[in-house]
Write an enzyme that holds these catalytic residues in place. Structure first.
Site, PDB file in Angstrom:
ATOM      1  N   ASP A 123       0.903  -1.295   0.084  1.00  0.00           N
ATOM      2  CA  ASP A 123      -0.003   0.083   0.142  1.00  0.00           C
ATOM      3  C   ASP A 123       1.055   1.355   0.123  1.00  0.00           C
ATOM      4  O   ASP A 123       1.664   1.469  -0.700  1.00  0.00           O
ATOM      5  CB  ASP A 123      -1.036  -0.200   1.322  1.00  0.00           C
ATOM      6  CG  ASP A 123      -2.138   1.039   1.033  1.00  0.00           C
ATOM      7  OD1 ASP A 123      -2.457   1.265   0.010  1.00  0.00           O
ATOM      8  OD2 ASP A 123      -2.525   1.252   1.869  1.00  0.00           O
TER       9      ASP A 123
ATOM     10  N   ARG B 272       0.300   9.304  -6.111  1.00  0.00           N
ATOM     11  CA  ARG B 272       0.418   9.857  -4.760  1.00  0.00           C
ATOM     12  C   ARG B 272       1.789  10.153  -4.587  1.00  0.00           C
ATOM     13  O   ARG B 272       2.762   9.746  -3.721  1.00  0.00           O
ATOM     14  CB  ARG B 272      -0.017   8.847  -3.780  1.00  0.00           C
ATOM     15  CG  ARG B 272      -1.352   8.214  -3.994  1.00  0.00           C
ATOM     16  CD  ARG B 272      -1.753   7.558  -2.538  1.00  0.00           C
ATOM     17  NE  ARG B 272      -3.264   7.094  -2.786  1.00  0.00           N
ATOM     18  CZ  ARG B 272      -3.966   6.275  -1.993  1.00  0.00           C
ATOM     19  NH1 ARG B 272      -3.242   6.020  -0.765  1.00  0.00           N
ATOM     20  NH2 ARG B 272      -4.939   6.183  -1.940  1.00  0.00           N
TER      21      ARG B 272
END
Length: 713
Positions: free
Chosen positions: A311, A362
């Protein structure tokens, strides 16, 4: 790796000289001496290293360092744990160096007696770049340097913990656990950090990882999620903690770091592989955290389709503020950096000089926060670079975007509104862009300029293009959904970044490639195929295979007796022998001559140190502290001792025994206790006697005392 005993030391190399910086990189030089060949050496960020070929008849090695301009008498011995054996060579790393020029010396202790030594050329240690919100004057602690000062040296009174695959579950450290000063010995790395969570011990602490340390090595020390927890008692608790790797090959392998309620924490020079969920999670109430110069690889696959690579690599949320994330090398991260989750108040983060090496998204993905993003290298980014939502403001300055599909996005507007939307339908934020180098972008829409891939769109855009770094964005430009204007934080608050700290955009790619990641680029290299990997966001199977099959080349830790072999195990601890009692003559009378012959003498081969005769210079002991000739005269064993080492908070004596031994310490009239390896021992009639196992040992202060003489036999 052979079993070693790694102990705690209270101080490491401290240099107070002001030296001229001559940075020559993590380079290589070759030096020859009779019987010993230095095969490589170099300087890095606040560090230097030396490598040498093994000497066939050496029983051990010692390594020393000094400022290049200092006399040879100023050589200081490195802690034994910083010396390591590899398959075909040896290496030692000096860390905690102020910027300047140094020389290192390797000394081989020969089994037949005598020594062979070799000296490096001049090695330049460069300063780390301490910029960003972790160093803002408006932040709670003003620094994110953890256990170190901002000049790179350890803080006064700092403790050092060496952690290897062999001792991660057994390493010990005394920790203050009550307001009255009660001390409890923590056992295992997790146990030590758990005791510090009580909040009573803010002693600066450097935790130094050596080699590949796996989740199995840390069994019982991690939480249920597979994280090593660094937690304070409540929001923004002062921790003064640095977690660092030594050299080029330190790994957190199969586990991650969880920071919570922590203030003034530094994480540096680690390789993170196969971490669970997040690599470094700054989750809840952290301040002045500096995450820098790490190599971040794939995590373990999660349950969701977008978690094949793990993640988050470096995520922060829930009130974590004044954070700097810099000079990290992200290897194909799926989700590089989440900044914010459910916050309602503004918080501050900086990302600079990171190498987003074919990662996907991100970089960062921001909610609410005010974030300065500068001098990063976006190298073949398959999804998007900087993303803002929920009223976030980002100043995106002097970055290089090479084949980054969408360099900048704001939720539900501009490029994001052209597709299905990237950010779960959240409100938009605002980006101020200035002086970025952008090539190969699929879409970029500015609010006020036609220099993107489409004409300007004041209502629905990706970013406002500023004409100068100090330009304020007019309030008339707002997020299409949510109506938030740019808050101009970069012109209103102390970002911790000077104008001089921002590199010319033309130099960014080269500087980031040379400086991001671990010292020397780390021991793991990977070449991406731009033709394929620039646009691919699926897991790179060969890269994952290489990560899963990574093995350490480290053979053993420690450079003293029997290098590469197991530490001898004593069959029994010898009982202490009778020790003569010293007599003390008060200050200052004329120095008396010895009145009697010694009642006993140290055994042959014993290590003896007489502070009157030798000061702090020793080939066996590493001594740090202040001397005094005004504390009286001690008569001991036929000797007249007139100079002592003052046992103070900053005092430490380090040494390593190859077998079980007895330590005898001779003091003046002051002092009731002394600490050896963190345990207090009584001083009786001026003498303390301690039985030692084989391994590394450290003497530190318990009560104030004056030490005149010591012997290990």
């Amino acid at each position: 790796m052979k079993r070693i005993v790694a102990k705690v030391t209270s101080m490491t190399l401290l240099f107070t000289l002001t030296l001229t910086l001559l940075f020559n990189g993590w380079g290589t030089s070759v030096v020859h001496a009779a019987g010993l060949t230095v095969t490589g050496s170099g300087g890095g960020n606040e560090a230097a290293y030396v490598e040498w070929s093994p000497v066939s008849n050496a029983s051990g090695y010692k390594v020393f360092i000094k400022a290049a301009s200092a006399a040879d008498s100023q050589y200081q011995q490195l802690p034994n744990e910083l010396i390591r054996k590899y398959t075909s060579y040896w290496r030692a790393d000096a860390v905690g160096l102020a910027a300047g020029s140094y020389v290192m010396k390797v000394e081989a202790v020969l089994s037949g007696g005598g020594t062979a030594s070799a000296v490096t050329g001049t090695l330049a240690a460069a300063p780390y770049d301490r910029s960003g919100f972790a160093f803002s004057a408006q932040s709670p602690y003003g620094t994110g340097s953890g256990a170190y000062t901002n000049n790179g040296t350890l803080k006064s009174g700092a403790q050092v913990l060496y952690v290897t695959s062999q001792n991660a579950q057994t390493v010990t450290l005394p920790v203050v656990v009550s307001s009255s000063g009660t001390v409890q010995t923590g056992v295992g790395l997790g146990g030590i950090l758990s005791l510090r969570q009580k909040g009573y011990d803010t002693t600066p602490l450097a935790i130094r990882f050596i080699g590949k340390v796996t989740a199995a090595d840390l069994s019982g020390q991690l939480n249920s999620g597979g994280y090593l927890e660094v937690k304070g008692k409540s929001n923004y608790t002062e921790m003064n903690l640095t977690i660092e790797g030594i050299g080029t090959d330190a790994y957190a392998y199969g586990w991650g770091l969880l920071l919570r309620y922590a203030g003034n924490v530094e994480v540096r020079n680690l390789g993170l592989m196969l971490f669970p969920d997040d690599g470094i999670s700054m989750d809840t109430g952290n301040a002045n955290v500096w995450v820098h110069n790490n190599d971040i690889f794939y995590g373990s696959a999660g349950s969701d389709a977008d978690q094949a690579k793990g993640d988050g690599s470096t995520d922060l949320k829930k009130g974590s503020t004044y954070i700097t994330i810099s000079y990290n090398h992200y290897f194909d991260s799926g989700k590089a950096a989440l900044v914010g989750l459910s916050e309602s108040a503004e918080f501050f983060v900086t990302l600079h000089h990171n190498w987003f090496d074919h990662s996907d998204s991100r970089h960062p993905r921001i909610r609410v926060a005010s974030v300065h993003v500068y001098n990063n290298f976006y190298d073949g980014v398959s999804k998007y670079g900087v993303g803002v939502t929920t009223g976030a403001s980002a100043f995106v300055e002097s970055n290089v975007f090479r084949n980054a599909k969408y360099p900048m996005l704001s939720s539900l507007q501009g490029t994001d509104a052209l597709g299905e939307g990237t950010f779960s339908g959240e409100n938009g934020g605002m980006i101020k862009a200035y002086n970025n180098s952008i090539s190969g972008a699929a879409s970029l829409i500015y609010a006020n300029s036609n220099s993107g891939t489409a004409p300007a769109n004041a209502a629905s855009h990706d970013a406002y293009l500023a004409s100068s770094r100090s330009e304020a964005v007019p309030g008339s430009y707002k997020a299409l959904v949510g109506g938030t204007a740019y808050n101009n934080f970069d012109t209103l608050v102390d970002t911790g970044v000077s104008v001089a700290a921002v590199d010319n955009v033309n130099a960014v790619e080269q500087k980031v490639k040379a400086g991001a990641g671990r010292q020397g680029g780390g021991d793991f290299s990977w070449a991406f195929n731009n033709a394929v990997d620039d646009t691919a966001y699926a897991l790179n199977a060969p890269l994952m295979s290489a990560i899963r099959s990574y093995t350490s080349g480290l053979v053993s830790v420690g450079g003293n007796a029997n290098p590469g072999g197991p530490t001898p195990t004593p069959s029994a601890t010898p009982a202490p022998t009778a020790t003569p009692v010293p007599t003390v003559t008060p200050v200052p009378t004329t120095t008396p001559a010895p009145t009697a012959a010694p009642t006993s003498t140290p055994a042959p081969g014993a290590a003896v140190h007489n502070f009157t005769a030798s000061g702090t210079s020793s080939s066996f002991f590493t001594i740090q502290g202040n001397l005094s000739t005004s504390k009286g005269t001690v008569s001991y064993n036929g000797l007249t001792l007139t100079q002592c080492l003052k046992i103070e908070s900053a005092t430490s004596i380090q040494f390593t025994t190859a077998k079980a031994s007895t330590l005898t310490l001779v003091f003046g009239s002051e002092g009731t206790k002394i600490k050896v390896d963190g345990t207090s021992y009584p001083i009786t009639n001026g003498v303390a006697t301690v039985s030692l196992a084989a391994g590394a040992h450290t003497i530190t202060k318990d009560s104030t005392a004056n030490l005149y003489y010591l012997v290990v036999e």
